[in-house]
Every structure is written in C-alpha cells, then in structure tokens.
Design a protein around this motif. Structure first.
Motif, PDB file in Angstrom:
ATOM      1  N   SER A 202       5.753  -7.736  -2.332  1.00 29.00           N
ATOM      2  CA  SER A 202       6.891  -8.640  -2.502  1.00 29.00           C
ATOM      3  C   SER A 202       8.206  -7.956  -2.169  1.00 29.00           C
ATOM      4  O   SER A 202       9.182  -8.629  -1.817  1.00 29.00           O
ATOM      5  N   ASP A 203       8.268  -6.621  -2.283  1.00 28.94           N
ATOM      6  CA  ASP A 203       9.504  -5.885  -2.029  1.00 28.94           C
ATOM      7  C   ASP A 203       9.177  -4.549  -1.374  1.00 28.94           C
ATOM      8  O   ASP A 203       8.108  -3.971  -1.601  1.00 28.94           O
ATOM      9  N   ILE A 204      10.128  -4.055  -0.587  1.00 32.55           N
ATOM     10  CA  ILE A 204      10.045  -2.724   0.009  1.00 32.55           C
ATOM     11  C   ILE A 204      11.254  -1.931  -0.463  1.00 32.55           C
ATOM     12  O   ILE A 204      12.389  -2.393  -0.337  1.00 32.55           O
ATOM     13  N   HIS A 205      11.022  -0.744  -1.007  1.00 34.48           N
ATOM     14  CA  HIS A 205      12.098   0.132  -1.464  1.00 34.48           C
ATOM     15  C   HIS A 205      12.124   1.377  -0.581  1.00 34.48           C
ATOM     16  O   HIS A 205      11.120   2.096  -0.477  1.00 34.48           O
ATOM     17  N   VAL A 215       9.183   5.748   0.615  1.00 32.17           N
ATOM     18  CA  VAL A 215       9.056   4.312   0.813  1.00 32.17           C
ATOM     19  C   VAL A 215       8.041   3.801  -0.198  1.00 32.17           C
ATOM     20  O   VAL A 215       6.927   4.342  -0.293  1.00 32.17           O
ATOM     21  N   ARG A 216       8.424   2.774  -0.955  1.00 28.73           N
ATOM     22  CA  ARG A 216       7.525   2.203  -1.951  1.00 28.73           C
ATOM     23  C   ARG A 216       7.402   0.703  -1.744  1.00 28.73           C
ATOM     24  O   ARG A 216       8.342   0.044  -1.316  1.00 28.73           O
ATOM     25  N   PHE A 217       6.210   0.166  -2.058  1.00 25.85           N
ATOM     26  CA  PHE A 217       5.950  -1.266  -2.029  1.00 25.85           C
ATOM     27  C   PHE A 217       5.767  -1.759  -3.458  1.00 25.85           C
ATOM     28  O   PHE A 217       5.158  -1.068  -4.279  1.00 25.85           O
ATOM     29  N   GLU A 225       3.916   4.116  -4.205  1.00 27.44           N
ATOM     30  CA  GLU A 225       4.482   4.909  -3.117  1.00 27.44           C
ATOM     31  C   GLU A 225       3.607   4.803  -1.887  1.00 27.44           C
ATOM     32  O   GLU A 225       2.389   4.992  -1.949  1.00 27.44           O
ATOM     33  N   LEU A 226       4.250   4.532  -0.746  1.00 30.49           N
ATOM     34  CA  LEU A 226       3.511   4.391   0.509  1.00 30.49           C
ATOM     35  C   LEU A 226       3.535   5.678   1.317  1.00 30.49           C
ATOM     36  O   LEU A 226       2.503   6.190   1.737  1.00 30.49           O
ATOM     37  N   VAL A 286      16.595  -2.078  -0.113  1.00 30.18           N
ATOM     38  CA  VAL A 286      15.530  -2.896  -0.694  1.00 30.18           C
ATOM     39  C   VAL A 286      15.397  -4.163   0.137  1.00 30.18           C
ATOM     40  O   VAL A 286      16.388  -4.846   0.405  1.00 30.18           O
ATOM     41  N   LEU A 287      14.176  -4.457   0.552  1.00 29.14           N
ATOM     42  CA  LEU A 287      13.892  -5.652   1.331  1.00 29.14           C
ATOM     43  C   LEU A 287      12.979  -6.568   0.527  1.00 29.14           C
ATOM     44  O   LEU A 287      11.900  -6.137   0.089  1.00 29.14           O
ATOM     45  N   ARG A 288      13.400  -7.786   0.292  1.00 31.37           N
ATOM     46  CA  ARG A 288      12.573  -8.797  -0.361  1.00 31.37           C
ATOM     47  C   ARG A 288      11.868  -9.621   0.715  1.00 31.37           C
ATOM     48  O   ARG A 288      12.511 -10.141   1.618  1.00 31.37           O
TER      49      ARG A 288
END
Length: 510
Positions: A202-205, A215-217, A225-226, A286-288
C-alpha cells in the motif's frame, strides 16, 4: 598497433590470433550491430571460442572455467534480472558471502559489472568462459526462467522497458533533469514501483540515514525492508522520483506533494501519491499506491456482515441524507466511499467530489482537488457544488464547522452527502459534530448512516487451514449460544513466512 584497440583485441593481435585490420573491422561491425566484440568474432568464425577465452583469462588475470563441468543447479535465479543477463551476455554462476561470480567471455566490459553491482548491491568477480558455451547457458537459463513465470498475472508479465510513466515536459528544467537522467537509477525506481504493485503493497518508504539508505514496503499494514541501495545515489533516486511526480527537484528544504501515473498495460494504470519530507540526512519519500480497481471490487469484497451491507445499500439509495465513514488513517474509509460512489455512478445522477488529494480517478464523477493555497477548500468546493445541480456530493473529510454546516444543509435539502471523519467509533462521531457546534436537531434530521471500520489483516489464502471449533469454545470467546449452533464457525490458522521470525496468526472466521 592502433591506440583505439581495446585490451582483449590488442592481446589477440599480439598473440597473432587475428590480424590487426580484421580486429579493427570486427570492432566496428560489432558496435554497428550492437553485439559484444567476442560474440561477433565467434559468430563470423574469425576465431574459436576456446582461443579467445584462454587469451582473455591471461590478459586480465581471471580464472578460466569450462561450463561443461558446471552444475547449473547452483545458479542463483533471483539475483540478476534476465534483461541484464541478455543485455550484457553475462551469466551468474554462484554467490559466496558478499561476492557474486559472473561468467563472461569478455572481462573488459566494466560498465556491465558496475550495472549488475548496482542492481544487486553485491560485489562481483569475473570468471572467463567460452563464448559459445556461455550463449547456450544463457539461452537455457532464460528459457527456464521465462517458462516458470509464464503463468503469472498481467502485472508479472510487465518488463521495466514496457512501463509508461507520465512525467513533466522534457523541455522544462532540462538542465536540472539531466542530473537525474541515469539509466540504472531510472530502472531501479521503476523496478521498486513495479515490485510494490506485484506484492500488493500500500505504501513505499524511501529513507535516507547517515550511513544507510533503505526502501521499505507496507504490506498488510506492516512495513518490510526491501533493499538498501548505495547511499551515494540517494540524491539521484530522490531526483528521479521528483521528476516523475512533477516536483521541483531544486527545492529540498520544504515538503512537496506530487503524483505519478504508471501505465502497466493498455487497460490498466496505477497512480502513486508522492510526498517528500526533508530530514537530517536527505529527503524521505513516501509513495501511496492508488489502484483504481479497488473501487471496482464491489461491496461484497469490503468484508461487511450481511446486515451491515444491507444498511449501507439502503442508505446509498436514499434520495437525501448524510453518510459518514469513520476510522483511523489507513482503515479503508476511502475505498468504502468509492465503492458506494461506484454503485451510484449512473447516467441519471450528477456526482461531484471534493478531495485532498483525488486518490482514485473514476469516469463519470466530477472530482475536484482541494487547493488551500488559492482558497479552494472543502467548504468553498461544497458551496460551488450546490450551484451545480448535484444529486450526490462527496467531501473528502469534514475538518471544520463551516464544512460540517454546509454538508448538513446539503443533506437536508435533497442531496446525498458522503464524507469521512477521524473518530474511534460511530457514537463518537455524533459527539465530535456536536463539539464542532452542530445542533443536535440538525444531526437527527440529516445523518442517515455512520460506519466505523478498521482494516484487519487477512489470513494467507494459500496456507490457511480450517479447524472445527467446539461450541463451548465459541461461547467462551463471546459468541451467543444460538449463533454458535446456527452457523458453522471455523478457526483458521495461517503460518506466514516473513522477513522476521515465522509466526502463526489466527482469527475467527464467520
């Protein structure tokens, strides 16, 4: 000997394996056909693969390997993208600790090694192999990997080169954009966005720190953590995201908001709502992820009980009234509202919405993005809506007395009004409106339905198991005796492998 001749070509000429004129011609033709120099030599039968491999190993001091003796089951399947393997004619052999060993026929291809190191985050060493055997190994590997992924859904068939991302006009800010026009960075950002869609995040940090960049999802409400890209490319990644979302890349001192539209197929596009925040060590982004298909999934997918669904449907089909959806941030209020709007979205109705920002684009609905800087707030948009002959009005959020008063009046004068509030329960919604200054008699004559909801994590659809629960246990858990007898309740247990400890999650399913 020509000074423009590369290291491997010079070695082949000095060893009298090929004439200098033929080597120069081969270099030109290989560049013209956009293929590696060694591949051209072998395909045109100018030299045999083994002679080239021996010369290359001696010239660059790299080990020589016969691929006939290699066990391909040891090849790492998920470290290097297939596109990179085919592009650079490189095959990943195995990984040892923090080093990745690559099979190559031309060790002079330094840019290829740097690109693979960037994408994998792992240092690499080269092993020289014969060109013809390398080509066979790559072809078999690609066929196996593409065959294994052939039955995945539409999103999984998308390659990074197929993505269509709307960006700003390339004529604008040309000099500033050139700093971020780095192909590996562009591909990395596209891959992060595509992976987020594939995994249902739902979000990318994207977060910078003093000595790390990660980078986290957020998936199912939990951050995972990705990857950790090199910290020295943090500014380039931030600039790339800001270019895609039409932000000012020269401004790093204040927060900015933007939007990205990624077209993943001819019929599907995904929107990203983007926000940047200046922190001590750089800009956190942050990307929603806003998937328009979530509004099309239907009311049955919202998880309502039959009585709750009937109440919602009954309220939606009233000619006037106020429907409020409450809950904390991230509880699914927007999806519930959009589902209702989608049900009401017919040719016979005029529907207008005021949102901050517009999260999901719906055809047939007049959506107005709120802009407080120019005075277009929720109350101003509402007043304009009432002069637009509306049937249904949706307000993104009731934040102040003026917006609440206009919403109440609209609901009392023959309009269906839908909105959200941040309260913890349905009864607290009435208390909140009373505290804003709305008289109780106005609430009694306008409020049709209040929905208080939370977004709960679901069990894994692949590994959950049904277990019969005794009636006594159900009663102890709070179910009534008649309800426990009437319906077949089952406890479902799911064990989800995650990045941390493997834990069991359970819940009661009705």
């Amino acid at each position: 000997m020509s000074a423009t001749m590369g290291g491997l070509a010079r070695r082949l000429v000095s060893d009298n394996l090929i004439e200098e004129s033929k080597a120069m011609a081969a270099i030109s033709l290989a560049a013209k056909d956009d293929i590696p120099f060694v591949t051209h030599l072998v395909s045109e039968n100018l030299l045999d693969s083994k002679s080239i491999a021996v010369a290359a190993a001696e010239e660059f001091g790299a080990p020589l390997l016969d691929l006939d003796a290699y066990d391909f089951e040891h090849a790492p399947d998920d470290l290097v993208d297939i596109k990179l393997i085919k592009k650079h004619n490189i095959f990943p052999l195995f990984r040892r600790a923090n080093r990745l060993y690559l099979a190559v026929s031309d060790p002079a291809n330094i840019s290829a090694f740097d690109e693979i190191k960037f994408h994998t985050g792992i240092n690499n060493d080269v092993v020289v192999v014969e060109e013809d055997k390398l080509s066979q190994a790559i072809a078999a590997f690609v066929e196996r990997m593409e065959g294994a992924d052939g039955d995945i859904g539409e999103i999984d068939d998308i390659s990074l080169d197929d993505l269509d991302v709307e960006t700003v006009n390339p004529d604008e800010q040309e000099e500033e954009h050139s700093a971020a026009d780095d192909t590996p960075v562009v591909r990395f950002v596209n891959k992060v966005l595509l992976d987020a869609i594939r995994t249902g995040a739902s979000d990318i940090h994207i977060e910078p720190y003093e000595k790390a960049y990660r980078v986290r999802f957020r998936t199912d409400g939990v951050l995972h953590e990705l990857t950790r890209p090199p910290i020295n490319i943090a500014n380039r990644i931030a600039s790339r995201v800001k270019i895609m979302s039409q932000m000012d890349i020269s401004e790093r001192r204040i927060p900015q908001d933007g939007r990205i539209k990624m077209k993943v197929s001819k019929t599907r596009a995904i929107d990203f709502r983007v926000n940047t925040l200046p922190t001590l060590w750089g800009e956190k982004i942050v990307l929603r992820i806003l998937d328009p298909s979530s509004a099309q999934m239907g009311i049955d997918a919202l998880g309502y009980e039959d009585t709750q669904k009937d109440q919602y449907m009954k309220a939606l089909h009233q000619h006037q009234g106020l429907i409020l959806v409450t809950g904390p941030t991230g509880s699914g209020k927007t999806v519930s509202l959009y589902t209702g709007l989608n049900i009401l979205n017919t040719n016979e109705r005029n529907i207008s919405t005021a949102e901050d920002p517009v999260e999901i684009n719906l055809e047939g609905i007049n959506q107005v993005p709120v802009n407080n800087k120019i005075g277009l707030d929720f109350s101003a948009a509402l007043r304009a809506f009432l002069r637009q002959d509306p049937d249904v009005v949706m307000v993104g959020e009731i934040r102040d007395l003026e917006t609440a008063e206009i919403s109440i009046k609209a609901a009392q004068t023959g309009h269906m009004v839908m909105s959200t509030l941040h309260t913890n329960s349905a009864p607290e919604t009435l208390t909140r409106l009373r505290n804003m200054g709305i008289p109780a008699f106005n609430l009694a004559t306008s409020v049709t339905l209040i929905i208080a909801q939370r977004l709960a994590r679901r069990l894994c659809s692949k590994c959950k198991e049904s277990v019969e629960i005794p009636e006594k246990v159900l009663i102890e858990e709070g179910f009534t005796k008649n309800c426990a007898r009437k319906r077949n309740y089952s406890r479902q247990l799911a064990v989800k492998p995650v990045m941390r400890d493997i834990r069991a999650e359970s819940e009661y399913m009705k």
